[in-house]
Design a protein around this motif. Sequence first.
Motif, PDB file in Angstrom:
ATOM      1  N   UNK A 468       0.956  -1.207   0.096  1.00 19.01           N
ATOM      2  CA  UNK A 468      -0.138  -0.122  -0.245  1.00 19.01           C
ATOM      3  C   UNK A 468       0.842   1.362   0.051  1.00 19.01           C
ATOM      4  N   UNK A 469       0.348   2.366  -0.743  1.00 21.20           N
ATOM      5  CA  UNK A 469       1.422   3.479  -0.726  1.00 21.20           C
ATOM      6  C   UNK A 469       2.119   3.526  -1.928  1.00 21.20           C
ATOM      7  N   UNK A 470       2.648   2.356  -2.283  1.00 24.55           N
ATOM      8  CA  UNK A 470       3.639   2.513  -3.826  1.00 24.55           C
ATOM      9  C   UNK A 470       2.971   2.978  -4.850  1.00 24.55           C
ATOM     10  N   UNK A 471       3.513   3.745  -5.542  1.00 26.49           N
ATOM     11  CA  UNK A 471       2.846   4.302  -7.015  1.00 26.49           C
ATOM     12  C   UNK A 471       2.603   2.929  -8.044  1.00 26.49           C
ATOM     13  N   UNK A 472       1.582   3.173  -8.753  1.00 28.95           N
ATOM     14  CA  UNK A 472       1.397   2.205  -9.768  1.00 28.95           C
ATOM     15  C   UNK A 472       1.054   1.063  -9.438  1.00 28.95           C
ATOM     16  N   UNK A 473       1.455  -0.091 -10.375  1.00 27.82           N
ATOM     17  CA  UNK A 473       1.114  -1.516 -10.081  1.00 27.82           C
ATOM     18  C   UNK A 473       1.681  -1.963  -8.951  1.00 27.82           C
ATOM     19  N   UNK A 474       2.746  -1.409  -8.382  1.00 27.68           N
ATOM     20  CA  UNK A 474       3.521  -2.217  -7.177  1.00 27.68           C
ATOM     21  C   UNK A 474       2.578  -1.904  -6.000  1.00 27.68           C
ATOM     22  N   UNK A 475       1.647  -0.822  -6.110  1.00 30.42           N
ATOM     23  CA  UNK A 475       0.761  -0.635  -4.962  1.00 30.42           C
ATOM     24  C   UNK A 475      -0.657  -1.236  -5.064  1.00 30.42           C
ATOM     25  N   UNK A 476      -0.546  -2.163  -5.939  1.00 27.05           N
ATOM     26  CA  UNK A 476      -1.906  -2.807  -5.876  1.00 27.05           C
ATOM     27  C   UNK A 476      -1.839  -4.188  -5.030  1.00 27.05           C
ATOM     28  N   UNK A 477      -2.591  -4.305  -3.921  1.00 26.76           N
ATOM     29  CA  UNK A 477      -2.355  -5.003  -2.817  1.00 26.76           C
ATOM     30  C   UNK A 477      -2.876  -6.336  -3.331  1.00 26.76           C
ATOM     31  N   UNK A 478      -3.949  -6.404  -4.515  1.00 29.98           N
ATOM     32  CA  UNK A 478      -4.766  -7.465  -4.827  1.00 29.98           C
ATOM     33  C   UNK A 478      -4.149  -8.004  -6.247  1.00 29.98           C
ATOM     34  N   UNK A 479      -3.015  -7.637  -6.360  1.00 29.98           N
ATOM     35  CA  UNK A 479      -2.230  -8.179  -7.559  1.00 29.98           C
ATOM     36  C   UNK A 479      -1.015  -8.939  -7.050  1.00 29.98           C
ATOM     37  N   UNK A 480      -1.010 -10.148  -7.646  1.00 28.25           N
ATOM     38  CA  UNK A 480       0.438 -10.931  -7.318  1.00 28.25           C
ATOM     39  C   UNK A 480       1.536 -10.408  -7.971  1.00 28.25           C
ATOM     40  N   UNK A 481       2.346  -9.887  -7.349  1.00 25.07           N
ATOM     41  CA  UNK A 481       3.557  -9.016  -7.712  1.00 25.07           C
ATOM     42  C   UNK A 481       4.695 -10.014  -8.268  1.00 25.07           C
ATOM     43  N   UNK A 482       5.338  -9.760  -9.597  1.00 23.18           N
ATOM     44  CA  UNK A 482       6.379 -10.390  -9.895  1.00 23.18           C
ATOM     45  C   UNK A 482       7.485  -9.418 -10.254  1.00 23.18           C
ATOM     46  N   UNK A 483       8.695  -9.933 -10.056  1.00 23.53           N
ATOM     47  CA  UNK A 483       9.951  -9.280 -10.843  1.00 23.53           C
ATOM     48  C   UNK A 483      10.200  -9.993 -12.335  1.00 23.53           C
ATOM     49  N   UNK A 484      10.493  -9.190 -13.276  1.00 23.67           N
ATOM     50  CA  UNK A 484      10.816  -9.724 -14.622  1.00 23.67           C
ATOM     51  C   UNK A 484      12.081  -9.969 -14.585  1.00 23.67           C
ATOM     52  N   UNK A 485      12.524 -11.516 -14.584  1.00 21.82           N
ATOM     53  CA  UNK A 485      13.678 -11.839 -14.966  1.00 21.82           C
ATOM     54  C   UNK A 485      13.938 -12.874 -15.981  1.00 21.82           C
ATOM     55  N   UNK A 486      13.212 -12.369 -17.177  1.00 25.89           N
ATOM     56  CA  UNK A 486      12.723 -13.234 -18.306  1.00 25.89           C
ATOM     57  C   UNK A 486      11.647 -14.321 -17.779  1.00 25.89           C
ATOM     58  N   UNK A 487      11.826 -15.323 -16.978  1.00 28.97           N
ATOM     59  CA  UNK A 487      11.000 -16.033 -16.283  1.00 28.97           C
ATOM     60  C   UNK A 487      10.596 -15.304 -15.195  1.00 28.97           C
ATOM     61  N   UNK A 488       9.203 -15.228 -14.794  1.00 29.72           N
ATOM     62  CA  UNK A 488       8.959 -14.231 -13.571  1.00 29.72           C
ATOM     63  C   UNK A 488       9.426 -14.893 -12.261  1.00 29.72           C
ATOM     64  N   UNK A 489       9.881 -14.023 -11.326  1.00 30.95           N
ATOM     65  CA  UNK A 489      10.325 -14.473 -10.129  1.00 30.95           C
ATOM     66  C   UNK A 489       9.544 -13.605  -8.834  1.00 30.95           C
TER      67      UNK A 489
END
Length: 508
Positions: A468-489
């Motif tokens: 909560x509080x982070x801008x954009x997509x990173x702030x969406x609490x109901x979204x499973x967050x991934x890093x893009x390292x070609x395959x998601x991590x």
Amino acid sequence: MEKVIPTAALAFTIYILCLLGYRLTLHPLTKFPGPLIAKLTNGFGGFYALRKDIHLKIYEDHMTYGHAMRYGPDRLIFNTETIYNSDRVTKSHVYRAAQQHPDQYNIFNVRDRGMHRAKRRLIGQVVSEKSMRSFEPVMLQQIDVLLLKLMKASASSVPVNITPAVRQLGIDIVGHLGFGYDLKMQTEETNHWLMKAFYLGDWRINVCMQWPLLTWIRPEVISGLMPNSIRARLFDLLDTMIKARLSQKIDSKHDLLGVIAGSMGDDFKSLRQQELWTEALFFFPAGGETTATAISAAFFYLSRNRECYDKLAEEIRSSFASGSEIRQGPQLASCRYLRAVIDESLRMCPSVPGVLWRELVNGDDGTDPFIVDGHVIPKGTQFGVNIFSLHHNEEIFPKPFEFRPERWLEAKDEEARKIMDRGFAAFSTGSRGCAGKPMGYLECSLVLAKTLWYFDFEKASDLGGGVPGLPGIRGRTNLFQVDDTFAATHNGPNLKFIPRPEASHELN
Ligand code: HEM
């Protein structure tokens, strides 16, 4: 000598300024909008790939610049439909970043069509639907190990972090399918460093693909000189696995090594092991990491969407009479809501979230214009689709940030369904689409169905969602967050499992 250096520096500066000026004013891609720095250098993409959020940056930039965007001096990204079906398109030369040696190719980085077809035929024998029928008992055994771990955790009310649990499962399954080798990731910690090894390898490849200049600086050469480096350990382990398997009869198991060895006859032991290594190095992340992302995302969304959870639980619990009945076959295939949950999880959280770069095939000089979304693609251009953006394009998937498996079952008409299918690229499409798709679906289906047969589960913490509080997509609490390292991590979700009294005794 004193004068030569300043003159060379001056000549170099003038060259760079001319190059940048050309890229901005005369280059064939000048008319396409995009971030200014991206038009000048691939370092722009490289920077965001290093930060591991390039998939999100591209999504935001599409909002500013539209569906066709310049994202490198000679790169275009589209956001309307997958471009991967065309016969005129092949993998870009940036896939060189994934080669271990300049003259060695695996199925992922090979660009020559003939060579690719041969590799695909070979690997297809191991990952096809038919092959899955003979491999399924091994897969089920490994899934049982996971279920017993969940049972143990539930007995002591300890929440389970799904990401490492299913990554370990995925690597164990691929260890068996590739080499008939038990890596014991799920039961022992000895080989847990493998997860870091695959993550670092994928991340390096992604950065180099975005900024190919870095491909020349090969960090693995330096790290390979260090005896205890992860790379050295990885190669030692592969060596052990191959030797262990070769000490058994080649046709004693149906695995990648057996199939490749069988196809090579006497050449195998002497000449071709290097080739097998490079195939194996891709096989693990391809088969292990991708499926782990789909399963983690499905658990995340089911634990946050009660209605979907209830519908899926009802479907599974009314379709089978016991947990052991849950296996490949018409009954599992008839669980349409289960398939919709998997597709919706992959839509919201594609296992490969970034751009799969392509170019026109060798010999296609672009005389016959190649057109994407109404734009002629000039010769020499790298182009692709950012899968995360495509899957969140609201013209294709209305309310894209809502987890709604129903969208896959309720498409208003044929045309609406076709639009969604053209916009769904989780496995990519065309001749370079995922070879392991049947295996991916089978593994996800078995894990989800069996878990819901034996357990109920609920969210134990916020791990996995946005902050909560982070801008954009990173702030969406109901979204499973991934890093893009070609395959998601990713990490999480953290779940509490509660055994179902009417079913859990079967597991014991
Ligand atoms: C949910 C699970 C999976 C997803 C979402 C997925 C996704 C993908 C994607 C997007 C590609 C294209 C990569 C590119 O163009 O650079 C790909 C290629 C590939 N995948 Fe998968 N994959 C999954 C599971 C698997 C499994 C279980 C295997 C087998 C062990 C596998 C084997 C391959 C192979 C061999 C290729 C290369 C195909 C070629 O170039 O001909 N995948 N996958």
